[in-house]
Design a protein around this motif. Structure first.
Motif, PDB file in Angstrom:
ATOM      1  N   THR A 147     -14.644  -3.479 -20.265  1.00 23.28           N
ATOM      2  CA  THR A 147     -13.951  -4.379 -18.797  1.00 23.28           C
ATOM      3  C   THR A 147     -14.766  -5.493 -18.830  1.00 23.28           C
ATOM      4  N   ASP A 148     -15.108  -6.201 -19.841  1.00 22.91           N
ATOM      5  CA  ASP A 148     -16.045  -7.378 -19.754  1.00 22.91           C
ATOM      6  C   ASP A 148     -15.353  -8.466 -20.506  1.00 22.91           C
ATOM      7  N   HIS A 149     -13.955  -8.317 -20.512  1.00 19.03           N
ATOM      8  CA  HIS A 149     -12.956  -9.390 -21.053  1.00 19.03           C
ATOM      9  C   HIS A 149     -13.059 -10.888 -20.347  1.00 19.03           C
ATOM     10  N   GLU A 150     -12.806 -11.781 -20.871  1.00 17.94           N
ATOM     11  CA  GLU A 150     -12.744 -13.206 -20.263  1.00 17.94           C
ATOM     12  C   GLU A 150     -11.521 -13.912 -20.217  1.00 17.94           C
ATOM     13  N   ILE A 151     -11.334 -14.446 -19.469  1.00 15.55           N
ATOM     14  CA  ILE A 151      -9.890 -15.309 -19.278  1.00 15.55           C
ATOM     15  C   ILE A 151     -10.165 -16.802 -19.404  1.00 15.55           C
ATOM     16  N   ILE A 152      -9.616 -17.783 -19.883  1.00 20.15           N
ATOM     17  CA  ILE A 152      -9.641 -19.027 -20.024  1.00 20.15           C
ATOM     18  C   ILE A 152      -8.634 -19.783 -19.083  1.00 20.15           C
ATOM     19  N   ALA A 153      -9.009 -20.502 -18.142  1.00 18.55           N
ATOM     20  CA  ALA A 153      -8.164 -20.996 -17.360  1.00 18.55           C
ATOM     21  C   ALA A 153      -8.413 -22.662 -17.475  1.00 18.55           C
ATOM     22  N   MET A 154      -7.720 -23.488 -16.882  1.00 23.23           N
ATOM     23  CA  MET A 154      -7.820 -24.883 -17.107  1.00 23.23           C
ATOM     24  C   MET A 154      -8.568 -25.837 -15.831  1.00 23.23           C
ATOM     25  N   ASN A 155      -9.215 -26.526 -16.025  1.00 28.28           N
ATOM     26  CA  ASN A 155      -9.681 -27.454 -15.140  1.00 28.28           C
ATOM     27  C   ASN A 155      -8.347 -28.131 -14.209  1.00 28.28           C
ATOM     28  N   HIS A 156      -8.725 -28.527 -12.897  1.00 30.00           N
ATOM     29  CA  HIS A 156      -7.693 -29.121 -12.477  1.00 30.00           C
ATOM     30  C   HIS A 156      -6.496 -28.383 -11.866  1.00 30.00           C
ATOM     31  N   SER A 157      -6.354 -27.155 -12.204  1.00 27.04           N
ATOM     32  CA  SER A 157      -5.367 -26.388 -11.969  1.00 27.04           C
ATOM     33  C   SER A 157      -5.349 -25.718 -10.664  1.00 27.04           C
TER      34      SER A 157
ATOM     35  N   ASN B 274      -4.484 -29.995 -22.362  1.00 21.13           N
ATOM     36  CA  ASN B 274      -4.430 -31.047 -23.341  1.00 21.13           C
ATOM     37  C   ASN B 274      -5.724 -31.512 -24.266  1.00 21.13           C
ATOM     38  N   ASP B 275      -6.551 -30.656 -24.188  1.00 25.60           N
ATOM     39  CA  ASP B 275      -7.920 -30.863 -25.158  1.00 25.60           C
ATOM     40  C   ASP B 275      -8.148 -29.513 -25.713  1.00 25.60           C
ATOM     41  N   PHE B 276      -7.510 -29.417 -27.075  1.00 25.70           N
ATOM     42  CA  PHE B 276      -7.571 -28.035 -27.606  1.00 25.70           C
ATOM     43  C   PHE B 276      -9.152 -27.802 -28.114  1.00 25.70           C
ATOM     44  N   ASP B 277      -9.845 -28.811 -28.405  1.00 27.40           N
ATOM     45  CA  ASP B 277     -11.187 -28.581 -28.830  1.00 27.40           C
ATOM     46  C   ASP B 277     -12.017 -27.731 -27.494  1.00 27.40           C
TER      47      ASP B 277
ATOM     48  N   LEU C 262      -4.898 -19.048 -19.782  1.00 26.97           N
ATOM     49  CA  LEU C 262      -3.971 -19.192 -18.678  1.00 26.97           C
ATOM     50  C   LEU C 262      -3.688 -20.736 -18.508  1.00 26.97           C
ATOM     51  N   LEU C 263      -2.571 -21.224 -18.157  1.00 21.87           N
ATOM     52  CA  LEU C 263      -2.520 -22.485 -17.705  1.00 21.87           C
ATOM     53  C   LEU C 263      -0.989 -22.942 -17.194  1.00 21.87           C
ATOM     54  N   GLU C 264      -0.861 -23.928 -16.359  1.00 21.09           N
ATOM     55  CA  GLU C 264       0.487 -24.245 -15.734  1.00 21.09           C
ATOM     56  C   GLU C 264       0.984 -25.157 -16.935  1.00 21.09           C
ATOM     57  N   THR C 265       2.218 -24.876 -17.289  1.00 20.75           N
ATOM     58  CA  THR C 265       3.094 -25.903 -18.087  1.00 20.75           C
ATOM     59  C   THR C 265       3.147 -27.295 -17.698  1.00 20.75           C
ATOM     60  N   VAL C 266       3.188 -27.426 -16.272  1.00 23.39           N
ATOM     61  CA  VAL C 266       2.846 -28.758 -15.824  1.00 23.39           C
ATOM     62  C   VAL C 266       2.071 -28.675 -14.624  1.00 23.39           C
ATOM     63  N   GLN C 267       0.924 -29.151 -14.412  1.00 23.38           N
ATOM     64  CA  GLN C 267       0.059 -29.033 -13.319  1.00 23.38           C
ATOM     65  C   GLN C 267       0.675 -29.771 -12.036  1.00 23.38           C
ATOM     66  N   GLY C 268       0.691 -29.084 -10.992  1.00 19.21           N
ATOM     67  CA  GLY C 268       1.177 -29.617  -9.712  1.00 19.21           C
ATOM     68  C   GLY C 268       0.111 -30.149  -8.912  1.00 19.21           C
ATOM     69  N   GLU C 269      -0.457 -29.302  -8.199  1.00 15.17           N
ATOM     70  CA  GLU C 269      -1.387 -29.738  -7.097  1.00 15.17           C
ATOM     71  C   GLU C 269      -2.657 -30.584  -7.752  1.00 15.17           C
TER      72      GLU C 269
ATOM     73  N   LYS D 267       1.110 -31.070 -23.479  1.00 12.63           N
ATOM     74  CA  LYS D 267       1.700 -31.513 -24.480  1.00 12.63           C
ATOM     75  C   LYS D 267       2.165 -30.585 -25.283  1.00 12.63           C
ATOM     76  N   GLU D 268       3.137 -30.917 -26.114  1.00  8.20           N
ATOM     77  CA  GLU D 268       3.615 -30.050 -27.160  1.00  8.20           C
ATOM     78  C   GLU D 268       2.779 -29.461 -28.200  1.00  8.20           C
ATOM     79  N   ASP D 269       1.835 -30.547 -28.834  1.00  9.28           N
ATOM     80  CA  ASP D 269       1.014 -30.417 -29.803  1.00  9.28           C
ATOM     81  C   ASP D 269       0.051 -29.476 -29.272  1.00  9.28           C
ATOM     82  N   PHE D 270      -0.366 -29.605 -27.918  1.00  5.04           N
ATOM     83  CA  PHE D 270      -1.486 -28.642 -27.150  1.00  5.04           C
ATOM     84  C   PHE D 270      -1.069 -27.245 -27.220  1.00  5.04           C
ATOM     85  N   LEU D 271       0.232 -27.056 -26.647  1.00 11.75           N
ATOM     86  CA  LEU D 271       0.882 -25.800 -26.218  1.00 11.75           C
ATOM     87  C   LEU D 271       1.097 -24.989 -27.593  1.00 11.75           C
TER      88      LEU D 271
END
Length: 395
Positions: free
Chosen positions: A127-137, A171-174, A188-195, A202-206
């Motif tokens: 039960t120690d799994h991690e989720i990666i989310a995005m800054n400014h999301s 959009n920063d894959f690294d 986890l990410l928004e396909t287009v960040q709103g707030e 970007k397509e390449d990132f996704l």
């Protein structure tokens, strides 16, 4: 009572979690709203990207009235026809396989997080799994949704959040790679960040993130709560790029005003995650909400909403780009379709207040960005009307 008296009464009764504009809205018609004094406003907010079909769509209203006369609520201990039909239609427009109906976007995020963690738990029993989310999301205000919202300002007063969340940069894959490890169960990410500022992925990132998830059996969760349901010119923004998430969240325009959301998943995730007793909701998927979904999806096709978004969205982009060249303090335009923002080098609150005084409803996305998320049925003439008034405010 006068409008100000109602506002004063509201301030004594409602919890002050919103700094509301000093207006009491009473009715809507098409893409216009009216306050209780009869003043008319061109609405370029649509309930924060909710009222995609505009106000007083007769077919939509009639469908809800008809359902009210049948049954509004049953609970999920029983099947109901609108939920079955809504799930079928939602699967068709999304290409996903399994649906769980919620009451809001934040609840959809909560369900998506639980599904991802249960999927990982069933693989290794830990039960120690991690989720990666995005800054400014931004994913919502509940504790789970806040935990994956990449803005510390929203989280700091409510710590500790749920654990094992890492943040990378959209959009920063690294930066994503730098956060991945053997415990990563989802990205986890928004396909287009709103707030967060109207940033499209970007397509390449996704595609790189999708490939990474495939290689390591990590679940890709795409938040389409604001950018989904046609707002970018596609039913869901990710459909433009030839990829597919493992889990997707949707809400906002899904019910066009009736509070409803959903999280959807592939059959693989559906067969290896949440089971009976793992998740539930009293109101989610009730007949009234699902009748709204059915009619919304039907009207999107009948009224060729996606075609209108692509045409009028392109025109809105052109007009906003002109403003960027005309005003020094406007730095750039960002966004897709009818989800646009003007990025300024100063706070935009005064501009939005002036627009409201002159009869145009706008909203911000952070202190320096004017956001435009109108109904998806607006016309070029509506755009021209908004631009004319906005220019008066900018001057």
């Amino acid at each position: 009572m006068k409008m100000q008296e109602y506002i004063d009464e509201a301030e004594q009764a409602l919890l002050h979690t919103y700094n509301r504009y000093q207006v009491v809205l009473e009715k809507g018609d098409g893409v216009y709203l009216y306050d209780m004094d009869g003043k008319k406003y061109l609405d370029f907010v649509s309930g924060i990207a909710v009222f995609a079909l505009g106000y007083q769509n007769k077919e939509y209203n009639d469908a809800l009235k008809a359902q009210i006369d049948k049954i509004i609520h049953t609970s999920n201990y029983y099947y109901n026809l609108p939920a079955i039909e809504a799930a079928k239609k939602l699967k068709e427009i999304s290409g996903m396989d399994r649906v769980f109906f919620t009451n809001s976007g934040a609840e959809a995020i909560e369900g998506a997080i639980k599904a991802a963690r249960k999927y990982a738990y069933l693989k290794d029993g830990t039960t120690d799994h991690e989720i990666i989310a995005m800054n400014h999301s931004f994913h919502g205000r509940t504790m789970g949704a806040l935990s994956v919202t990449g803005n510390p300002h929203y989280r700091e007063a409510f710590e500790p959040m749920i654990g094992n969340i890492r943040f990378a940069d959209l959009n920063d894959f690294d930066s994503v790679l730098a956060n991945v490890n053997e415990k990563t169960c989802a990205i986890l990410l928004e396909t287009v960040q709103g707030e967060g500022g109207l940033y499209p992925a970007k397509e390449d990132f996704l595609k790189k993130v999708r490939k990474l998830c495939d290689e390591r059996d990590i679940l890709l969760i795409l938040d389409e709560i604001q950018c989904g349901m046609g707002r970018t010119g596609y039913m869901y923004a990710w459909q433009k790029f030839g990829i597919k998430p493992d889990i997707m969240t949707t809400a906002k325009a899904l019910g066009c005003g009736v509070p409803v959301g959903a999280f959807l998943m592939t059959e693989k995730v559906g067969q290896h995650s949440l089971t009976a007793g793992d998740h539930g909701t009293t109101y989610g998927g009730n007949p009234l909400a699902c009748a709204a979904i059915c009619k919304v999806i039907e009207l999107f096709e009948k009224e060729k909403v996606l075609d209108n978004v692509r045409e009028v969205g392109a025109y809105l982009e052109e007009q906003l780009d002109k403003l960027v060249t005309e005003y020094e303090f406007i730095k750039t335009r960002r966004g897709v379709g009818l989800m646009q923002g003007l990025v300024c080098n100063k706070p935009v609150g005064e501009i939005i207040n002036k627009a409201l005084e002159k009869g145009v409803i706008l909203i911000n996305a952070g202190p320096n960005i004017i956001r435009f998320v109108p109904a998806l049925v607006i016309t070029r003439e509506n755009v021209d009307e908004m631009i004319d008034i906005l220019k008066q405010c900018l001057n």
